[in-house]
Structure formats: C-alpha cells, structure tokens
Design a protein around this motif. Structure first.
Motif, PDB file in Angstrom:
ATOM      1  N   VAL A  59       0.834  -1.203   0.000  1.00 17.10           N
ATOM      2  CA  VAL A  59       0.000   0.000   0.000  1.00 17.10           C
ATOM      3  C   VAL A  59       0.870   1.256   0.000  1.00 17.10           C
ATOM      4  O   VAL A  59       0.615   2.185  -0.768  1.00 17.10           O
ATOM      5  N   LEU A  60       1.895   1.307   0.851  1.00 21.50           N
ATOM      6  CA  LEU A  60       2.756   2.488   0.888  1.00 21.50           C
ATOM      7  C   LEU A  60       3.475   2.696  -0.445  1.00 21.50           C
ATOM      8  O   LEU A  60       3.579   3.828  -0.932  1.00 21.50           O
ATOM      9  N   GLU A  61       3.958   1.603  -1.034  1.00 22.18           N
ATOM     10  CA  GLU A  61       4.635   1.707  -2.331  1.00 22.18           C
ATOM     11  C   GLU A  61       3.681   2.228  -3.399  1.00 22.18           C
ATOM     12  O   GLU A  61       4.027   3.131  -4.164  1.00 22.18           O
ATOM     13  N   ARG A  62       2.488   1.673  -3.439  1.00 22.49           N
ATOM     14  CA  ARG A  62       1.511   2.088  -4.463  1.00 22.49           C
ATOM     15  C   ARG A  62       1.080   3.541  -4.267  1.00 22.49           C
ATOM     16  O   ARG A  62       0.987   4.309  -5.228  1.00 22.49           O
ATOM     17  N   LEU A  63       0.838   3.943  -3.011  1.00 24.64           N
ATOM     18  CA  LEU A  63       0.433   5.323  -2.767  1.00 24.64           C
ATOM     19  C   LEU A  63       1.557   6.296  -3.114  1.00 24.64           C
ATOM     20  O   LEU A  63       1.302   7.378  -3.643  1.00 24.64           O
ATOM     21  N   TYR A  64       2.793   5.911  -2.850  1.00 20.19           N
ATOM     22  CA  TYR A  64       3.930   6.750  -3.240  1.00 20.19           C
ATOM     23  C   TYR A  64       3.980   6.891  -4.758  1.00 20.19           C
ATOM     24  O   TYR A  64       4.093   7.998  -5.297  1.00 20.19           O
ATOM     25  N   GLU A  65       3.891   5.765  -5.460  1.00 16.13           N
ATOM     26  CA  GLU A  65       3.942   5.788  -6.922  1.00 16.13           C
ATOM     27  C   GLU A  65       2.781   6.571  -7.520  1.00 16.13           C
ATOM     28  O   GLU A  65       2.929   7.206  -8.559  1.00 16.13           O
ATOM     29  N   ASP A  66       1.624   6.538  -6.847  1.00 17.24           N
ATOM     30  CA  ASP A  66       0.439   7.244  -7.340  1.00 17.24           C
ATOM     31  C   ASP A  66       0.388   8.701  -6.901  1.00 17.24           C
ATOM     32  O   ASP A  66      -0.586   9.390  -7.178  1.00 17.24           O
ATOM     33  N   GLY A  67       1.418   9.160  -6.181  1.00 14.80           N
ATOM     34  CA  GLY A  67       1.522  10.574  -5.858  1.00 14.80           C
ATOM     35  C   GLY A  67       0.779  11.046  -4.622  1.00 14.80           C
ATOM     36  O   GLY A  67       0.479  12.235  -4.510  1.00 14.80           O
ATOM     37  N   ALA A  68       0.492  10.161  -3.685  1.00  7.76           N
ATOM     38  CA  ALA A  68      -0.176  10.604  -2.448  1.00  7.76           C
ATOM     39  C   ALA A  68       0.688  11.651  -1.751  1.00  7.76           C
ATOM     40  O   ALA A  68       1.914  11.552  -1.737  1.00  7.76           O
ATOM     41  N   ALA A  69       0.054  12.650  -1.165  1.00 11.64           N
ATOM     42  CA  ALA A  69       0.784  13.709  -0.467  1.00 11.64           C
ATOM     43  C   ALA A  69       1.364  13.209   0.852  1.00 11.64           C
ATOM     44  O   ALA A  69       2.298  13.793   1.384  1.00 11.64           O
ATOM     45  N   GLY A  70       0.816  12.128   1.373  1.00 12.21           N
ATOM     46  CA  GLY A  70       1.300  11.548   2.614  1.00 12.21           C
ATOM     47  C   GLY A  70       0.408  10.391   3.019  1.00 12.21           C
ATOM     48  O   GLY A  70      -0.650  10.179   2.420  1.00 12.21           O
ATOM     49  N   VAL A  71       0.852   9.654   4.016  1.00 11.16           N
ATOM     50  CA  VAL A  71       0.087   8.507   4.512  1.00 11.16           C
ATOM     51  C   VAL A  71       0.190   8.480   6.027  1.00 11.16           C
ATOM     52  O   VAL A  71       1.282   8.634   6.576  1.00 11.16           O
ATOM     53  N   TRP A  72      -0.935   8.285   6.681  1.00 12.40           N
ATOM     54  CA  TRP A  72      -0.965   8.064   8.121  1.00 12.40           C
ATOM     55  C   TRP A  72      -1.352   6.622   8.355  1.00 12.40           C
ATOM     56  O   TRP A  72      -2.365   6.147   7.829  1.00 12.40           O
TER      57      TRP A  72
END
Length: 158
Positions: A59-72
């Motif tokens: 999930v963290l890898e995919r959100l990073y690749e998809d440009g999420a501004a951050g993850v909690w």
C-alpha cells in the motif's frame, strides 16, 4: 482506488489516513471474522504478521507511486490487553492489533516495511505523480453508479 478517486475529484494530491491491517496474536488463526465497525457489522481480515507487513509495504509503495501527499498509518502500536474492555476496543476487535509495534513494544515485520519504503522515498529523485484526471461532472451526476463502474474498470486494469 479511493486515493485516486479523491485526488482526481479534488484535483490535488491528498493524504491517505488509516492505513493498516489487524494481525493475529496469542495463537489465533489468520482469516476473516465479523467485527463491529462504527456500529455496523463488517467482515475483517486478521492477518499473520508477515501478511500485515506485505500489505503495508504494498500500500505504501503504491500510494507513493500514485503521488499521495502523505500517509498516516492506522496506529503505531497495538493496544495492551488491559484496554480491551474500554471503547473502542471492547466492540471493535480489529483496532486492537493494527500497530507496527506489538503491545509490549516489540517491532512487528510491518515496522521494517515502513522503514524500507521511507528510505526509498528519501532517496528517490522522481517527482510524485500528479492526481489523475477524473470527470467530476460524470461522477457527481450519479456517484453510486459511477463509483461502482470505475471500481470495476480499476480492478480489471491492474
């Protein structure tokens, strides 16, 4: 999918909150169970520590690749057993073990997954992806139908 939909509708990068997966403890068996989630019953998957780590990493890898501004993450540490009789742990068992650290302070494999992604992000030279283009007018004309249609398309494309 939800990250992409929200970022596209907002036309900006967004922060994703509550990322996590409960893990088994005390000899429990991994698998699906029915839990109380915000006053409704819901099927929840309780994972092994390895599955939890794989989920967090993916999930963290995919959100990073998809440009999420951050993850909690959902939580840092599991709740100690002495809190299990107090809300929300008394009714919502999945909240008890979503941490990357167990109730005794020992790291779970998910902690290494977080560190691995963090070091990758720190050393990355790529610019995050912009939010995807979303036809907001189409979405808001029939949100429920469009949500399900786009979910099927998203699911079949990847």
């Amino acid at each position: 999918y939800l990250h992409m939909l929200v970022a596209g509708l907002a036309e900006r990068r967004v922060v994703v909150t509550g990322v996590g997966m409960p893990s088994i403890i005390n000899g429990e068996v991994a698998g699906w169970f029915v839990d109380d989630l915000y006053g409704r019953t819901a099927p929840i998957y309780r994972s092994t520590a390895g599955e939890q780590a794989e989920f967090i990493y993916t999930v963290l890898e995919r959100l990073y690749e998809d440009g999420a501004a951050g993850v909690w993450l959902a939580t840092y540490a599991d709740a100690p057993a002495e809190l299990w009789q107090t809300p929300p742990f008394d009714r919502t068992r999945c909240f008890r073990t979503t941490g990357v650290v167990d109730a005794l302070g020992r790291e779970k494999p998910a902690a290494r997954a977080v560190r691995d992604i963090a070091s990758r992000v720190r050393s990355a030279s790529t610019i995050p992806s912009p939010p995807p283009a979303v036809d907001a007018e189409r979405y808001w004309s029939d949100p429920e139908r469009t949500f399900h249609t786009w979910w099927r398309e998203f699911n079949s494309s990847g």
